[in-house]
Write a protein that holds these residues in place. Structure first.
Motif, PDB file in Angstrom:
ATOM      1  N   THR B  88       4.880   2.952  -5.328  1.00  0.00           N
ATOM      2  CA  THR B  88       4.989   1.621  -5.926  1.00  0.00           C
ATOM      3  C   THR B  88       6.199   0.894  -5.380  1.00  0.00           C
ATOM      4  N   ARG B  91       5.402  -0.223  -1.940  1.00  0.00           N
ATOM      5  CA  ARG B  91       4.456  -1.324  -1.960  1.00  0.00           C
ATOM      6  C   ARG B  91       5.036  -2.584  -2.571  1.00  0.00           C
ATOM      7  N   LEU B  95       3.311  -6.274  -2.719  1.00  0.00           N
ATOM      8  CA  LEU B  95       2.696  -6.724  -3.970  1.00  0.00           C
ATOM      9  C   LEU B  95       3.316  -8.033  -4.433  1.00  0.00           C
ATOM     10  N   ALA B 115      -2.412  -5.881   5.040  1.00  0.00           N
ATOM     11  CA  ALA B 115      -1.930  -5.054   3.929  1.00  0.00           C
ATOM     12  C   ALA B 115      -2.810  -5.233   2.701  1.00  0.00           C
ATOM     13  N   VAL B 116      -3.177  -6.481   2.428  1.00  0.00           N
ATOM     14  CA  VAL B 116      -3.987  -6.763   1.236  1.00  0.00           C
ATOM     15  C   VAL B 116      -5.388  -6.179   1.386  1.00  0.00           C
ATOM     16  N   LEU B 119      -5.149  -2.543   0.600  1.00  0.00           N
ATOM     17  CA  LEU B 119      -5.072  -2.366  -0.858  1.00  0.00           C
ATOM     18  C   LEU B 119      -6.438  -2.569  -1.484  1.00  0.00           C
ATOM     19  N   ALA B 122      -8.913   0.240  -0.831  1.00  0.00           N
ATOM     20  CA  ALA B 122      -8.668   1.420  -1.671  1.00  0.00           C
ATOM     21  C   ALA B 122      -9.156   1.162  -3.091  1.00  0.00           C
ATOM     22  N   ALA B 123      -8.853  -0.021  -3.626  1.00  0.00           N
ATOM     23  CA  ALA B 123      -9.287  -0.341  -4.989  1.00  0.00           C
ATOM     24  C   ALA B 123     -10.809  -0.400  -5.059  1.00  0.00           C
ATOM     25  N   THR B 280      -4.138  -6.303  -7.909  1.00  0.00           N
ATOM     26  CA  THR B 280      -5.299  -5.532  -7.470  1.00  0.00           C
ATOM     27  C   THR B 280      -6.556  -6.400  -7.481  1.00  0.00           C
ATOM     28  N   ALA B 283      -6.399  -8.601  -4.569  1.00  0.00           N
ATOM     29  CA  ALA B 283      -6.681  -7.856  -3.336  1.00  0.00           C
ATOM     30  C   ALA B 283      -8.171  -7.587  -3.202  1.00  0.00           C
ATOM     31  N   TYR B 287     -10.578  -8.751  -0.276  1.00  0.00           N
ATOM     32  CA  TYR B 287     -11.316  -7.749   0.484  1.00  0.00           C
ATOM     33  C   TYR B 287     -12.797  -8.102   0.522  1.00  0.00           C
TER      34      TYR B 287
END
Ligand code: SF4
Ligand code: SF4
Lengths: 483, 295
Positions: B88, B91, B95, B115-116, B119, B122-123, B280, B283, B287
């Motif tokens: 965290t 990041r 963030l 980077a986003v 993230l 992954a989410a 998140t 992001a 994405y």
């Protein structure tokens, strides 16, 4: 081969044999001079190389040799290696192995005797030891006798000197991973935040001290795999340090020999003085024949040459020679030397080929790169109007110290549209991507084929990235999938 | 094979090396009983001692009530928590930039975007892949997020709203609630009429076998055009699919369409606003938007 006989004896039934102390005597001569020269050269390179500067412009470090982990770059003079080019490292390792093979085919374990770091540092440690505690006989006497204050002082001084060398050795190592002058300053002034450097120096200092100071020949005899491997790689034509028994035996005293000779009878040249054994750093008696313990350092040659000079016989009773030639001479045949053999030719050819390939690749490599990765899941996407879209992850790499702009184009499939997520086409509809100095940029590219029914299958397509200023371009092939 | 082990009384001293043999002999080759160097043996015992120390220091033996705890109190959970904290922290700057950047501008900033996207990917794998598939390729009833067909709109703000409040997710008061009526089950149309509407719709989409009729057109206008539009182009505000394109969420054969008209309803998507934090969700929206370029 003699083995355990040379390597120390245990009480019978014991699980282990304590190390038999070896006190190699000081020696002078041709091979010793070569060894000193190589020692000075290799150590100078190792200790000083990090301080060599190399101007690469404002965006890159000015250190000639630098492993830059944070930015994942390796700098070697004019060469800058990126992580995707690790195959250069693979190539170097293959080259190193082949050179070792070639050395071995020509002259056995010469690497071990002259260039191996274990040999070089052990030699340095031995020199330090001799300087403080005296030569072999003196040291043996001191170790056997009672511990006087003087002996304790000497021992402490020796270990302090050893540790200092070890510290420098570990210290030089970390300098390859950061700007050397800055790091030296930080280390010298105990700046915070470099604990990692201290840990590495500590580890390397400890291993140097242990291996070069305390384990010495044991590393060559028990730890190093190379003697085992090279024993399988060598052949009867390789030159090894060899006692020429055809000339030396039978051994006898000088007086006996001259008596025999004046009577016209043959006599061996070896006077059994033991000098060759006394100088050997691994405690080998080379007169017993080829040995696993011999690292081919040639010091016994120097020792014996000195003896021969004194008794007025010709030099090189011990020499780089082959067992086979001793046998041939013994039988009255002429010795044979064949440096050009199938294996040496093949090794040399491979070295030239791989070295040439690597230099050619290095000389012609681009300072920009493009990599294209097709989306696999899903391979293709059906669109509302019946069209098809494929998506690709594209990575532009700018390996230059200047920021650059690349124009991305795609060809190979008619009427397909190319777009890059987040990049607006310019007035002429061109897709231009800017990449910072020494950086990469990832972009997502969508290739869309509109409308209608399409033939199924894969169509090869070509992505081209063109430097807007210089016009130099790199291309990557991929496919367009129609489900 | 002539391999055999000689009896132990064959132990003797080898004349060449003056070393004891072990008494083992294979095809005339005898094994010398060469002892190991002391440092080797010492190292070997040291590793054994080390393992005992290790065994005591760390959780090692499973017991009925959970296992030995180890003397230094190390625990894999605590270690993971520490790692997460570190993550965290690493990041943090990204963030923060993500939180401060307007959604529409992130895609134009290459470094922030990559980077986003990482993230978001992954989410997505953790939360969304279960329904939409690992590559967001969807499945029957679960929209493909790579294509250009968007039920509730494919602009960044639309995607974000869908993620935050879900679709027909009763627990969220801002969720999207519009639902296709069950024309057959609720007796609004009879079987004959439903068949005619289905034929009409398939004709509008130019599907093979589609059949437009005056009666079907009238039934469509009266019942369906409110949501799906007079031309069948659909409506993002109501989540009403475009009926004229090539993409069919539940399938385009006549039986499926008849079933959809008769029974109505639609898919459900959970609201993530109360489960995922603001960055998140942002992001994820980015994405998903970059997958197929959004709308
Ligand atoms: S036998 Fe001679 S060449 Fe071999 S290690 Fe000893 S001194 Fe060096
Ligand atoms: S140094 Fe030369 S002469 Fe002396 S024992 Fe060795 S081989 Fe013989």
């Amino acid at each position: 081969m003699t083995t355990s006989a040379d390597m120390g004896k245990a009480k019978s039934g014991s699980l282990y044999a304590p190390r038999k102390a070896i006190y190699p005597r000081r020696v002078e001569g041709q091979f010793r001079r070569i060894k000193w020269g190589l020692l000075a050269f290799t150590l100078a390179v190792y200790y000083l190389l990090p301080f060599l500067r190399w101007d690469r412009g404002p965006n890159a470090p000015a250190q000639a040799v630098l492993v830059d982990f944070p930015h994942r770059r390796f700098y070697f003079f004019f060469i800058e290696i990126w992580p995707q080019e690790v195959y250069y490292l693979t190539g170097l390792l293959i080259l190193a192995a082949l050179i070792l093979f070639l050395m071995n085919a020509l002259a056995g374990r010469v690497w071990c005797g002259y260039l191996c770091p274990q040999t070089v540092w052990t030699d340095l440690y031995l020199a330090a030891e001799r300087w403080i505690e005296g030569d072999a006989r003196e040291r043996a006497r001191k170790d056997a006798g009672p511990r006087t204050a003087k002996i304790w002082r000497e021992k402490i001084a020796k270990h302090a000197l050893w540790l200092a060398i070890a510290w420098w050795t570990g210290g030089a190592w970390v300098l390859y991973f950061a700007d050397a002058p800055t790091l030296v300053y930080e280390l010298a002034t105990f700046q915070p935040g470099i604990s990692e450097a201290y840990v590495w120096i500590g580890i390397l200092a400890f291993t140097t001290y242990m291996l070069a100071g305390h384990m010495r020949e044991q590393v060559c005899l028990y730890m190093c795999p190379w003697p085992r491997i090279q024993a399988a790689l060598t052949d009867e034509y390789a030159l090894n340090v060899t006692y020429r028994y055809d000339r030396g035996d039978p051994r006898m005293s000088l007086k006996q020999a001259s008596a025999l000779r004046s009577a016209g009878a043959p006599a061996g040249d070896c006077v059994d003085c033991g000098q060759c054994v006394a100088v050997c750093p691994t405690g080998v008696d080379i007169r017993n024949g080829a040995s696993l313990g011999c690292v081919q350092c040639g010091l016994c040659i120097d020792a014996c040459d000195a003896v021969m000079a004194k008794i007025g016989r010709s030099a090189r009773l011990i020499a780089y020679d082959t067992q086979m030639n001793c046998e041939r001479r013994h039988r009255g045949e002429a010795p044979i030397y064949k440096p050009l053999r199938a294996r040496t030719i093949v090794y040399a050819a491979l070295i030239v080929a791989i070295g040439g390939l690597m230099s050619a690749k290095l000389a012609t490599r681009d300072d920009a790169r493009l990599s294209v990765l097709h989306d696999r899941n899903p391979l293709a996407v059906a669109l509302a109007d019946g069209g098809v879209r494929n998506a690709y992850t594209i990575r532009f790499a700018n390996m230059n110290a200047e920021p650059r702009r690349f124009l991305l184009e795609m060809s190979g499939i008619d009427d397909a549209e190319l777009e890059i997520v987040g990049v607006e086409p310019d007035a002429e509809g061109r897709m231009i991507v800017g990449v910072g100095p020494d950086q990469t940029r990832e972009a997502r590219a969508l290739v869309t084929l509109r409308g209608g029914r399409k033939a199924k299958g894969q169509t090869p397509i070509l992505f081209t990235s063109k430097d807007v200023e210089s016009g130099a371009s790199v291309a990557m092939r991929d496919v367009f999938v129609i489900p | 094979m002539s391999t055999r082990e000689a009896p132990s009384d064959a132990v003797r001293i080898d004349p060449h090396t003056k070393t004891k043999t072990t008494g083992h002999e294979w095809d005339g080759i005898e094994e010398l009983d060469t002892p190991l160097p002391r440092w080797w043996v010492v190292t070997f015992y040291a590793t054994i001692l080390w393992s005992i120390g290790y065994f005591l220091a760390y959780p090692a033996l499973p017991t009925l009530s959970g296992g030995t705890q180890g003397l230094i109190g190390w625990h894999s959970r605590a270690s993971v928590a520490r790692d997460m904290e570190q993550l965290t922290e690493i990041r943090g700057p990204v963030l923060e930039r993500l939180a401060n950047a307007p959604l529409e501008e992130i895609e134009a900033r290459p470094q922030l975007l990559s980077a986003v996207r990482a993230l978001g990917a992954a989410a997505f794998a953790n939360n969304c892949a279960g329904c939409h598939g690992a590559g967001a390729q969807g499945a029957k009833g679960y929209p493909n997020l790579n294509d250009d067909d968007w039920l509730w709109g494919g602009k960044l703000s639309d995607i974000r709203r869908t993620i935050e409040h879900g679709v027909r997710w009763d627990a969220d008061k801002d969720t999207r609630t519009e639902t296709m009526p069950a024309f057959g089950r609720d007796g609004m149309l009879d079987a004959e009429q439903i068949s005619l509407v289905a034929d009409q719709v398939r004709a509008m989409a130019a599907l093979p076998g589609g059949r437009a009729t005056a009666q079907g057109a009238k039934l469509y206008d009266d019942n369906c055009s409110v949501c799906h539009g007079v031309g069948g182009k659909g409506n993002h505000d109501m989540g009403a699919p475009n009926l004229t394109d090539a993409l069919w969420l539940f399938g385009s054969d006549k039986d499926t369409i008849v079933g959809r008209i008769a029974n109505g309803g639609g898919g459900v998507m959970p609201a993530w606003g109360d489960r995922l934090d603001e960055p998140t969700i942002k992001a994820l929206a980015i994405y998903v938007h970059t997958l197929g370029g959004g709308e």
